[in-house]
Design a protein around this motif. Structure first.
Motif, PDB file in Angstrom:
ATOM      1  N   ARG A 133       0.846  -1.194   0.000  1.00 27.18           N
ATOM      2  CA  ARG A 133       0.000   0.000   0.000  1.00 27.18           C
ATOM      3  C   ARG A 133       0.880   1.241   0.000  1.00 27.18           C
ATOM      4  NH1 ARG A 133      -5.390   0.151   3.166  1.00 27.18           N
ATOM      5  NH2 ARG A 133      -4.128  -0.461   4.924  1.00 27.18           N
ATOM      6  N   GLN A 152      -3.563   5.904  -1.149  1.00 22.51           N
ATOM      7  CA  GLN A 152      -3.165   4.601  -0.604  1.00 22.51           C
ATOM      8  C   GLN A 152      -3.508   3.457  -1.563  1.00 22.51           C
ATOM      9  OE1 GLN A 152      -4.603   4.271   3.480  1.00 22.51           O
ATOM     10  NE2 GLN A 152      -2.708   5.214   4.132  1.00 22.51           N
ATOM     11  N   TRP A 154      -2.810   0.177  -3.981  1.00 19.10           N
ATOM     12  CA  TRP A 154      -2.003  -1.030  -3.880  1.00 19.10           C
ATOM     13  C   TRP A 154      -1.124  -1.113  -5.113  1.00 19.10           C
ATOM     14  CZ3 TRP A 154      -1.648  -3.626   0.498  1.00 19.10           C
ATOM     15  CH2 TRP A 154      -2.682  -3.501   1.440  1.00 19.10           C
TER      16      TRP A 154
END
Length: 123
Positions: A11, A17, A19
């Motif tokens: 992350r 945030q 992935w």
């Protein structure tokens, strides 16, 4: 030497945030995170490959700076876990449950800390 290799999702620290996939190499000393674009070119490739990203993009999470690996939750096909560094920084990862990255990282970290403790006792 590599104990385990594969892809983990990390992350990002940013606002969203997201992935991001990272190529990971688990060694007896720590975990190497390599941006997926920086993969070594296949051996049979004939044409010149574009220059790789600078190695500065590669990160090493050394076991000497690692405190714990916390398994946060298993949700759907993923297992989510957090690597807690000595300075308190937390890095979130996820992978497919059957890959067992969290267990492999924990095992290597414990073995590393045991080796360090034995060396400390001997000296």
């Amino acid at each position: 030497k590599a104990v385990k290799e594969g892809v983990l999702e990390k992350r990002s620290d940013g606002l969203l945030q997201l992935w991001k996939k990272k190529r990971c190499i688990l060694t007896e000393e720590g975990l190497l995170l390599i941006p997926p674009k920086q993969q070594p070119p296949p051996q049979h490739q004939q044409q010149p490959s574009p220059p790789a990203e600078p190695a500065a993009k590669m990160k090493e999470l050394h076991f000497s700076n690692m405190k714990t690996v916390d398994c946060v939750e298993r949700k759907g096909k993923y297992v989510y876990f957090t690597v807690v560094m000595a300075e308190g920084k937390e890095i979130d990862f996820r992978c497919a449950q059957e890959q067992g990255w969290n267990a492999a990282i924990t095992l290597q970290m414990v073995q590393y800390k045991n080796r360090q403790a034995i060396l400390a006792v001997r000296s």
